[in-house]
Design a protein around this motif. Structure first.
Motif, mmCIF file in Angstrom:
data_model
loop_
_atom_site.group_PDB
_atom_site.id
_atom_site.type_symbol
_atom_site.label_atom_id
_atom_site.label_comp_id
_atom_site.label_asym_id
_atom_site.label_seq_id
_atom_site.Cartn_x
_atom_site.Cartn_y
_atom_site.Cartn_z
ATOM 1 N N MET A 167 0.911 -1.354 -0.023
ATOM 2 C CA MET A 167 -0.001 -0.067 -0.172
ATOM 3 C C MET A 167 0.990 1.071 -0.021
ATOM 4 S SD MET A 167 -3.236 -0.428 -0.236
ATOM 5 C CE MET A 167 -3.887 1.238 0.511
ATOM 6 N N ASN A 168 1.851 1.513 0.736
ATOM 7 C CA ASN A 168 2.740 2.531 0.807
ATOM 8 C C ASN A 168 3.566 2.699 -0.386
ATOM 9 O OD1 ASN A 168 2.244 3.480 3.515
ATOM 10 N ND2 ASN A 168 3.836 1.882 4.270
ATOM 11 N N LYS A 169 3.807 1.591 -1.273
ATOM 12 C CA LYS A 169 4.671 1.598 -2.734
ATOM 13 C C LYS A 169 3.701 2.222 -3.281
ATOM 14 C CE LYS A 169 7.639 0.867 -5.659
ATOM 15 N NZ LYS A 169 7.153 1.108 -6.759
ATOM 16 N N PHE A 170 2.485 1.887 -3.445
ATOM 17 C CA PHE A 170 1.283 2.092 -4.238
ATOM 18 C C PHE A 170 1.065 3.755 -4.087
ATOM 19 C CE2 PHE A 170 -3.193 3.130 -4.729
ATOM 20 C CZ PHE A 170 -3.507 2.979 -6.104
ATOM 21 N N LEU A 199 0.974 26.300 -4.271
ATOM 22 C CA LEU A 199 0.051 25.446 -3.365
ATOM 23 C C LEU A 199 0.395 23.912 -4.015
ATOM 24 C CD1 LEU A 199 -2.579 24.399 -1.876
ATOM 25 C CD2 LEU A 199 -3.976 24.742 -3.807
ATOM 26 N N THR A 200 1.046 23.539 -3.148
ATOM 27 C CA THR A 200 1.644 21.781 -3.248
ATOM 28 C C THR A 200 1.713 21.178 -1.986
ATOM 29 O OG1 THR A 200 3.501 20.506 -4.155
ATOM 30 C CG2 THR A 200 4.254 22.613 -3.129
ATOM 31 N N LEU A 201 1.596 19.969 -2.026
ATOM 32 C CA LEU A 201 1.536 18.996 -0.866
ATOM 33 C C LEU A 201 2.830 18.432 -0.468
ATOM 34 C CD1 LEU A 201 -2.086 17.298 -0.837
ATOM 35 C CD2 LEU A 201 -1.287 19.494 0.214
ATOM 36 N N GLY A 202 3.742 18.776 -1.362
ATOM 37 C CA GLY A 202 5.044 18.119 -1.326
ATOM 38 C C GLY A 202 5.352 17.018 -1.994
ATOM 39 N N THR A 203 6.630 16.461 -1.999
ATOM 40 C CA THR A 203 7.079 15.073 -2.708
ATOM 41 C C THR A 203 6.721 14.086 -1.868
ATOM 42 O OG1 THR A 203 9.135 15.522 -2.224
ATOM 43 C CG2 THR A 203 8.279 16.273 -4.261
ATOM 44 N N LEU A 204 6.683 14.279 -0.689
ATOM 45 C CA LEU A 204 6.523 12.984 0.309
ATOM 46 C C LEU A 204 5.007 12.786 0.641
ATOM 47 C CD1 LEU A 204 9.411 13.876 3.049
ATOM 48 C CD2 LEU A 204 9.596 12.573 0.904
ATOM 49 N N PRO A 205 4.559 11.531 0.392
ATOM 50 C CA PRO A 205 3.295 11.100 0.662
ATOM 51 C C PRO A 205 3.202 10.532 2.129
ATOM 52 C CG PRO A 205 4.447 9.388 -0.378
ATOM 53 C CD PRO A 205 5.393 10.313 -0.432
ATOM 54 N N PRO A 206 1.752 10.624 2.442
ATOM 55 C CA PRO A 206 1.550 9.798 3.764
ATOM 56 C C PRO A 206 1.873 8.482 3.791
ATOM 57 C CG PRO A 206 -0.545 11.250 3.125
ATOM 58 C CD PRO A 206 0.803 11.219 1.958
ATOM 59 N N THR A 207 2.231 7.873 5.074
ATOM 60 C CA THR A 207 2.460 6.414 5.007
ATOM 61 C C THR A 207 1.768 5.579 6.108
ATOM 62 O OG1 THR A 207 4.387 6.857 6.572
ATOM 63 C CG2 THR A 207 5.184 6.974 4.341
ATOM 64 N N LEU A 208 1.549 4.547 5.924
ATOM 65 C CA LEU A 208 0.802 3.492 6.651
ATOM 66 C C LEU A 208 1.607 3.181 7.699
ATOM 67 C CD1 LEU A 208 -2.059 2.000 4.102
ATOM 68 C CD2 LEU A 208 -2.124 4.113 5.545
ATOM 69 N N GLN A 209 1.642 3.307 8.951
ATOM 70 C CA GLN A 209 2.218 2.636 9.891
ATOM 71 C C GLN A 209 1.813 1.153 10.379
ATOM 72 O OE1 GLN A 209 5.283 4.486 11.161
ATOM 73 N NE2 GLN A 209 4.812 5.421 9.124
ATOM 74 N N GLY A 210 0.731 1.149 10.008
ATOM 75 C CA GLY A 210 -0.092 -0.299 10.620
ATOM 76 C C GLY A 210 -1.401 -0.238 10.256
ATOM 77 N N ILE A 211 -2.258 -1.336 10.256
ATOM 78 C CA ILE A 211 -3.635 -1.585 9.939
ATOM 79 C C ILE A 211 -4.082 -2.601 10.921
ATOM 80 C CG2 ILE A 211 -5.369 -1.865 8.111
ATOM 81 C CD1 ILE A 211 -3.666 -0.810 6.161
ATOM 82 N N LYS A 212 -5.272 -2.293 11.344
ATOM 83 C CA LYS A 212 -6.259 -3.263 12.050
ATOM 84 C C LYS A 212 -7.545 -3.337 11.306
ATOM 85 C CE LYS A 212 -4.973 -2.011 16.696
ATOM 86 N NZ LYS A 212 -5.320 -1.241 18.138
ATOM 87 N N VAL A 213 -7.810 -4.549 11.059
ATOM 88 C CA VAL A 213 -9.332 -4.886 10.414
ATOM 89 C C VAL A 213 -9.993 -5.762 11.252
ATOM 90 C CG1 VAL A 213 -10.397 -5.911 8.286
ATOM 91 C CG2 VAL A 213 -8.020 -5.063 8.118
ATOM 92 N N TYR A 214 -11.270 -5.304 11.214
ATOM 93 C CA TYR A 214 -12.291 -5.827 12.366
ATOM 94 C C TYR A 214 -13.228 -6.716 11.400
ATOM 95 C CZ TYR A 214 -10.466 -2.512 16.082
ATOM 96 O OH TYR A 214 -9.598 -2.016 16.906
ATOM 97 N N VAL A 272 -3.044 3.432 11.126
ATOM 98 C CA VAL A 272 -2.345 4.337 11.776
ATOM 99 C C VAL A 272 -1.412 5.122 10.566
ATOM 100 C CG1 VAL A 272 -0.591 4.905 13.427
ATOM 101 C CG2 VAL A 272 -2.091 3.300 13.636
ATOM 102 N N ILE A 273 -1.851 6.563 10.401
ATOM 103 C CA ILE A 273 -1.041 7.437 9.243
ATOM 104 C C ILE A 273 -0.255 8.289 9.712
ATOM 105 C CG2 ILE A 273 -1.743 8.791 7.382
ATOM 106 C CD1 ILE A 273 -4.429 7.610 7.256
ATOM 107 N N ARG A 274 0.866 8.479 9.291
ATOM 108 C CA ARG A 274 1.734 9.521 9.541
ATOM 109 C C ARG A 274 2.491 10.231 8.288
ATOM 110 N NH1 ARG A 274 7.953 8.720 12.291
ATOM 111 N NH2 ARG A 274 8.295 10.815 12.580
#
Length: 497
Positions: A1-4, A45-60, A72-74
């Motif tokens: 997901m982070n690579k995508f 107006l730019t959000l920069g070159t670094l995207p958000p990353t997923l630190q972990g995911i819980k699925v219920y 968990v998004i950073r």
């Protein structure tokens, strides 16, 4: 997901920034004319070159037909957002930069259905207070460097976001068409602001090509006919009204009618043409102002018309009640501000089905000529990039396009010999420009207090439009005149109505 997300981020950045511009434009417009504000617009107006990353995911796993995910998004971004405000001819700039966010949302997809994308609603809430850090510059000084103010702002942001979105409070976004119809179907006719806000935030979610640059598909013909029962704005007279109009999603300057001096029931009967890119989502924004010789022009009222209400080639008359703002909760909208009468016609471009004729001169030389339809159209000029341009004193290139007395400019690229602009300009004309040329010049500009050597030419080119009209488009690189090795890449299209 982070690579995508990383691979998609350059496109997501442009798409999200485009939505931000579109969604904030009506908000900015509400303040123009108040407190001496002449204009509000984004610089950078730019959000920069670094995207958000997923630190972990819980699925219920749930018994109901729903899926619950807690990522968990950073995001440690290098965003750069600059807002320029012009007040009494003075330009003020505010800058948001280096945005850092840490949050843990709960995302619920429900109900699950056997139709793509297999869920009808997207529900989002926060499981804990978000952590937000950023830099904020005002007039060049970092306001967030003040310790007490920094701590206060941090606490207020976390508190306000938690009040709105902290579990169990939920923001629900309808996804499927059926759900979307329930969301806006009953309100769009009575409240165009709801429709406008929905398009602004739902375009990205619905995946309606928000990342791609949409091409013009037709012309909107607007006839501003008259206004009636306008309020008296001048202390010792009546009002001096005029109308500004523009299409949503465009950064082009608004078009204006003439000013009717001392008139509460003015008649204009003035015609305008606007280039349409997406009739399903765009709206025509109309604003009426009272002209003032000295102070800021007073805003008298506004209204919007969704283009989806128009049938192709059919003229439609609208009598609009002017409102103070498009906010449905604004109590000032109950006050009578008069009416505005306009006539709209949407003319889609013709599909080019003509068969080119092959002409021979009898000596083996052949040329291709296409029938040129009578009538007007739109000339689309895309200035892509330049190569090997160099100035004598500075190289901060930008391109200037001149056609029939109209002038368009690209943004300035600092210290670049191979600048890339990728900007498109539109020229609406009454007849095909068969025997005309378009002038494109590359210039360099730098900011200095003294007006010496601030601008210089890096080369120019004159392009004959005969081939554009005959073939529908050209896409070429041209050697710049008065440049040693400079070239410019230009694409020009001709669309008829």
């Amino acid at each position: 997901m982070n690579k995508f997300i990383f691979d998609m981020w350059p496109f997501l950045d442009k798409a999200i920034c485009k939505i931000i511009r579109s969604a904030t434009r009506p908000i900015f417009d509400q303040y123009i004319g108040k407190y001496g504000i002449e204009s509000i617009d984004f610089g950078d107006l730019t959000l920069g070159t670094l995207p958000p990353t997923l630190q972990g995911i819980k699925v219920y796993e749930m018994q109901e037909k729903e899926l619950v995910i807690e990522p968990v998004i950073r995001w440690a971004s290098i965003a750069n957002v600059t807002v320029n405000v012009k007040v009494h001819s003075f330009k003020l700039s505010t800058q948001l930069l280096d945005l850092h966010i840490m949050l843990a949302p709960r995302v619920t997809l429900k109900p699950l259905v056997p139709s793509f994308p297999c869920f009808a609603n997207l529900c989002v809430s926060l499981m804990e207070k978000p952590r937000v850090d950023f830099g904020f510059k005002l007039l060049g000084g970092d306001v967030m460097a003040i310790p007490i103010l920094y701590q206060f702002v941090q606490e207020q942001i976390s508190k306000q976001v938690a009040i709105l979105y902290h579990w169990p409070k939920v923001i629900q976004i309808p996804i499927l068409d059926g759900a979307r119809g329930t969301f806006i179907g009953e309100t769009v006719n009575s409240d165009p602001w709801v429709w406008h806000k929905w398009i602004a935030h739902a375009t990205f979610i619905q995946g309606k090509e928000c990342g791609a640059t949409k091409k013009p598909i037709g012309i909107l013909r607007v006839k501003v006919i008259r206004a009636m029962d306008l309020p008296k704005m001048d202390l010792l007279g009546k009002s001096d009204p005029y109308v500004k109009l523009r299409l949503s999603g465009e950064r082009l300057p608004s078009k204006k009618t003439s000013v009717k001096m001392s008139n509460l029931n003015p008649e204009w009967n003035e015609h305008f043409r606007l280039v349409v890119k997406d009739p399903e989502t765009q709206v025509l924004e109309l604003q009426m102002f009272d002209w003032e010789k000295v102070k800021m022009h007073d805003k008298m009222g506004m209204q919007v018309i969704p283009l989806r209400s128009l049938a192709p080639y059919e003229s439609k008359l609208f009598t609009l009640d002017l409102l103070r703002s498009m906010n449905p909760n604004d109590q000032h909208n109950k006050k009578n501000r008069g009416k505005l009468v306009v006539e709209l016609t949407f003319d889609p471009f013709r599909e080019d089905n003509s068969t080119p004729a092959v002409i021979s001169d009898g000596e083996g030389n052949v040329s291709i000529k296409r029938d040129i339809p009578a009538g007007g159209g739109v000339l689309l000029v895309s200035v892509e990039n330049a190569e090997d341009v160099e100035g004598k004193r500075h190289t901060n290139p930008y391109a200037v396009v001149l056609f029939r007395g109209e002038k368009r400019e690209t943004k300035v690229i600092r210290k670049a010999r191979d600048p890339r602009w990728s900007e498109e300009f539109q020229f609406v004309v009454d007849e095909a420009p068969v025997d005309e040329k378009i002038h494109i010049q590359v210039r360099s500009r730098r900011r200095r207090l003294l007006p010496f050597h601030n601008k210089e030419s890096l080369g120019h080119v004159n392009i004959n439009l005969m081939d554009v009209v005959n073939n529908g488009r050209i896409n070429e690189k041209y050697h710049l005149i008065n440049s040693r090795n400079g070239k410019i890449h230009v694409e020009i299209k001709w669309n008829t109505v």
